[in-house]
Design an enzyme around this catalytic site. Structure first.
Site, PDB file in Angstrom:
ATOM      1  N   HIS A  41       0.818  -1.209   0.000  1.00 16.60           N
ATOM      2  CA  HIS A  41       0.000   0.000   0.000  1.00 16.60           C
ATOM      3  C   HIS A  41       0.860   1.271   0.000  1.00 16.60           C
ATOM      4  CE1 HIS A  41      -2.717  -2.818   2.485  1.00 16.60           C
ATOM      5  NE2 HIS A  41      -3.009  -2.957   1.210  1.00 16.60           N
TER       6      HIS A  41
ATOM      7  N   TYR B 235       1.649   1.571  13.508  1.00 16.87           N
ATOM      8  CA  TYR B 235       2.120   2.450  12.441  1.00 16.87           C
ATOM      9  C   TYR B 235       1.909   3.896  12.872  1.00 16.87           C
ATOM     10  CZ  TYR B 235       0.682  -1.613   9.563  1.00 16.87           C
ATOM     11  OH  TYR B 235       0.477  -2.863   9.040  1.00 16.87           O
TER      12      TYR B 235
END
Length: 186
Positions: free
Chosen positions: A65, A135
């Protein structure tokens, strides 16, 4: 004393972040993020978003991604539980390492993280059951800027260390890259 040691990796713009925890008989204390220490690596603003993922089964692949400009983002990826093989692919137009990938073994035990600059696609494979990632993103998620690559694209030739198990229909359905793909212009 710096709590984060930044180590350059073979693809310019990728850094291994090695944490230097304070350890004693009670356990440890580790700094997960420090804007001052990461500024030299290009982290210019506050954390815009923090995400957590949990992957139940070993062999599962998530990714690849990225967000297209003007919403391209920097990511700091940390493994909180289990182990993953974390992969970044250089998509920067004109980069000498265009379409090359690099992987780092991240685990709760080794305490390393991967710092990924804008212009890279990101994904990982769970090396253990019950892998959990955290993240930190420099930009908020922008659905219209979302993009991805097929993790099994032969043009990328990512050498996943385990047989690929589960993958989301979205990730598996990403088209392969064509020769016309020129990369991401930042």
């Amino acid at each position: 004393m710096s709590r984060l040691a930044l180590a350059p990796l073979p693809l310019a713009g990728l850094l291994r972040v090695q944490r230097r925890p304070l350890v004693d008989e009670r356990g440890f204390f580790a700094r997960l993020f420090c804007a001052d220490e990461l500024a030299g690596a290009g982290w210019a603003g506050p954390i815009a978003q923090i995400n957590q993922s949990y992957t139940a089964l070993q062999g599962t692949v998530r990714g690849m991604h990225y967000q297209k400009p003007p919403h391209a983002e920097m990511k700091l990826v940390t493994c909180l539980r289990g182990e993953v093989w974390d992969v970044a692919v250089d998509l920067r137009q004109g980069s000498p390492t265009f379409l090359q990938w690099h992987a780092e073994h991240l685990s709760a035990d080794n305490g390393n993280a991967l710092l990924i600059l804008p212009g890279f696609a990101h994904g990982f494979q769970a090396l253990t059951d019950h892998a959990e990632l955290l993240y930190c993103h420099s930009a908020a998620y922008a659905p219209a800027a979302e993009a991805g690559l097929n993790p099994l694209d032969p043009r990328l030739a990512v050498a996943w260390p385990l047989p690929v198990g589960q993958m989301s229909p979205r990730d598996a359905g990403q088209p392969g890259m064509t020769e016309e793909f020129e990369g991401v212009r930042l």
